[in-house]
Design an enzyme around this catalytic site. Structure first.
Site, PDB file in Angstrom:
ATOM      1  N   SER A   1     -47.208 -35.063  36.003  1.00  0.00           N
ATOM      2  CA  SER A   1     -46.643 -35.793  37.151  1.00  0.00           C
ATOM      3  C   SER A   1     -45.202 -35.412  37.463  1.00  0.00           C
ATOM      4  CB  SER A   1     -46.727 -37.300  36.898  1.00  0.00           C
ATOM      5  OG  SER A   1     -48.076 -37.705  36.819  1.00  0.00           O
TER       6      SER A   1
ATOM      7  N   GLU B   1       0.784  -1.225   0.000  1.00  0.00           N
ATOM      8  CA  GLU B   1       0.000   0.000   0.000  1.00  0.00           C
ATOM      9  C   GLU B   1       0.825   1.290   0.000  1.00  0.00           C
ATOM     10  OE1 GLU B   1      -3.315   0.162  -0.253  1.00  0.00           O
ATOM     11  OE2 GLU B   1      -3.470  -2.017  -0.349  1.00  0.00           O
TER      12      GLU B   1
END
Length: 642
Positions: free
Chosen positions: A364, A84
């Site tokens: 239950s 870059e």
């Protein structure tokens, strides 16, 4: 005449200078401030870790993780500089040679085709300017770059740049790019991977190795050759790096089975810290959950649902709204760390969390709390209770109503022990028991187990008529597993912010709910539920296990809440729209097998151990017919605990 023309051009030149000068002054004064860049604080992703340190998920607006320059290898930095801005450490923010080269190309093309931007320019463009390509924006970029070079050091600028730039596929910054593309940290990258990443900022979509691998390799080669030209590496190193095979990370990095748990803690954290802090604060969130156990839980749930469908020849392609659903919730015994929270068969299909949000009748499965309350009222597992027909007449809305509780088998068994009544889930016995100990007492007793839901203040409470979440019911059973101690479930062990500060740390906090002896007596009975009761299928685990099944009217809900010396796991199966699962789809048939499939995998590598016996427990033989003590030598006697 010539004098007038010269004067005219002088005035025109003077006016142009004033206009351009004024325009430049205006642009200069309209520049954004760069002072806040000194304390660079980008939006950082928050990471969620599983119990083994693996990344389980992330929360972010931009997927970014800040890394200081000293953690980034020199060859990674050199790859970006070469690609870059090779003169980065020499110029003062503007590379005039590069700018002239780009300007010539732009003039020839009659458009902006090359920027000639330095790393400093790219940094200010990313943070302070719009991406729109105009000469005004370019001029602002140059001015800001020059200012930034005077305000920050080269290393500070490079740190911001490497943490800010976009790499594609949702990755912002070099650390996020390393994780997304290669599944590793930036300091673990090799030269080949570094060169590949350094080539991406120029065109993340165009050079994506996932979409255009040949282009990406060509760009990688360009970066390596630039590094050679800059003297960072030699040709041999470049060739070796180029020929090194690249293993790309799967973009599908998440764990779908953990989605309900992640959503659970997301809501929890937003409520506690706010969404901005969660999505941008870079938090490290350490949880109690197991990725592997979640995956096994989902497999078990889908297998169990498939078996139910097969029994009733149900089509597999039903609309999602009419699919059999299920949920699994697992706590670690002793700590109540949440290991699994699977709120449904598929999070993408339905985000409704059936562990925490669904309120269903437990049937239950609620009975053990009633029996524990009775034991603390003076009953013992050997106490005999009548199992005969019973009728209750009551008035509702001005009319007389009749309630005849009955057993699942549509039979009655005379006088039965409290143990056998719970083992075989005798309804009439439980109703009688609740009436004897008192409804109000039973409700207050249930609160000790962490049950906060509304409990119906009538005798139907004995049969699980009050709606509960799987979360609350499993948490309640953990009191039995944890020797009478109530421990609030923990999902997050600690949270650390982006600067390494500890925000919170959570440890198990226990408080006595019932005695260890009462908890053991219930555990002893619930072990018999597995050995010879309604959960006999669980015997295939071939390990000590206790639990209770639950089934509601018309088979709309099937439950099994069970525990071992390692884990407490609750399973629920049913339809969201209260449709029946099918004839005889009880908790023992529909839910218990799912629990078994999951626990077989969860405990396959754990040594077998038994439940601890409190010092206050004694064993003696009793006559099953009378419940009275008999001689230890009596062959008809049954060993009972007290």
């Amino acid at each position: 005449l010539m004098r007038q023309i010269c004067r005219y051009f002088f005035y025109l030149f003077f006016v142009c200078v004033l206009v351009i000068g004024g325009w430049l002054i205006y642009i200069f004064h309209s520049l954004p401030s760069i002072k806040h860049l000194e304390d660079y604080r980008p939006a950082l992703a928050s990471t969620v870790y599983a119990d083994d340190g693996r990344i389980m998920g992330e929360f972010f607006v931009q997927r970014r993780y800040f890394v200081s320059l000293d953690k980034i290898p020199s060859y990674v930095i050199k790859a970006f500089v070469a690609a870059e801005d090779e003169r980065f450490y020499e110029h003062k923010g503007l590379d005039w040679v590069g700018i002239m080269r780009a300007l010539i190309k732009d003039i020839k093309a009659r458009a902006i085709v090359q920027g000639g931007s330095t790393i400093t320019q790219q940094t200010v463009k990313s943070l302070l300017l719009t991406p729109k390509r105009t000469f005004t924006r370019k001029l602002k970029e140059m001015m800001l770059a020059y200012q930034l070079e005077k305000y920050l050091t080269k290393d500070e600028i490079l740190t911001i740049y490497l943490n800010q730039i976009y790499f594609g596929h949702g990755a912002y910054g070099v650390e996020a790019a390393a994780r997304v593309y290669f599944g590793k940290h930036v300091w673990e990258l090799n030269l080949a991977e570094a060169a590949m990443l350094a080539g991406l900022p120029k065109g993340p979509a165009y050079y994506s190795p996932y979409r255009h691998f040949k282009r990406a390799k060509k760009r990688q080669h360009y970066v390596l050759m630039r590094m050679v030209k800059c003297g960072f590496i030699d040709k041999k190193e470049a060739e070796m790096a180029y020929n090194l095979p690249l293993t790309l990370n799967s973009l599908d990095y998440d764990y779908p089975s953990c989605a309900y748990f992640l959503e659970y803690i997301r809501k929890k954290l937003i409520k506690q810290y706010g969404s901005d802090f969660l999505y941008k604060g870079g938090l490290s969130i350490y949880t109690t959950a197991s990725i592997d156990m979640h995956q096994e839980a989902q497999k078990a749930l889908l297998k169990g649902i498939a078996e139910i469908k097969a029994r009733h020849k149900e089509k597999q392609d039903n609309p999602s709204a009419n699919q059999i659903q299920g949920a699994i919730f697992t706590l670690e015994r002793g700590t109540n760390y949440i290991k699994v929270m699977l709120g449904g068969r598929d999070f993408k299909e339905s985000k409704f969390n059936r562990v925490t949000q669904a309120c269903r009748q437990p049937g239950s499965a609620f009975k053990p709390i009633i029996y524990a309350a009775a034991i603390d009222k003076g009953y013992t597992p050997a106490t005999l209770i009548d199992d005969y027909p019973i009728i209750y007449v009551y008035r509702q809305e001005g009319k007389l109503q009749v309630w005849r509780p009955h057993n699942y088998e549509e039979r009655f068994f005379g006088r039965v022990s409290l143990r056998d009544a719970l083992v075989h889930s005798r309804n009439t016995v439980t109703v009688r028991l609740l009436k004897k100990i008192g409804i109000r007492y039973a409700i207050e007793y249930a609160r000790r187990f962490g049950i906060t839901a509304h409990l119906t203040p009538d005798l139907s409470l004995a049969l699980g008529s009050s709606c509960l979440s799987l979360y609350q019911l499993t948490r309640a059973f953990s009191v039995f597993a944890n020797e009478g101690q109530y421990i609030e479930p923990i999902a997050i062990t600690k949270i650390i912010d982006a600067k390494g500060h500890l925000l919170e740390e959570n440890h198990p906090k226990s408080q006595p709910a019932i005695s260890a002896e009462t908890a053991y007596l219930i555990t002893s009975i619930l072990r018999d539920v597995v050995k010879r009761g309604t959960a006999r299928k669980v015997r295939a685990l071939k390990r000590p296990a206790a639990g209770k099944t639950g089934t509601t009217n018309k088979y709309t809900d099937a439950w099994f809440i069970g525990y071992t010396p390692y884990f407490i796991t609750g399973v629920w199966v049913g339809y969201d729209n209260l449709k029946s699962l099918g004839q005889a789809e009880t908790g023992g048939r529909a839910a218990a097998p799912i629990w078994l499939y999951f626990m077989q995998q969860a405990e396959k590598d754990l040594p077998i151990k038994d439940f601890p016996i409190p010092s206050g427990i004694i064993f003696a033989k009793v006559d099953p017919k009378t419940g009275l003590l008999v001689s230890p030598d009596d062959p008809n006697g049954r060993l009972e605990c007290f």
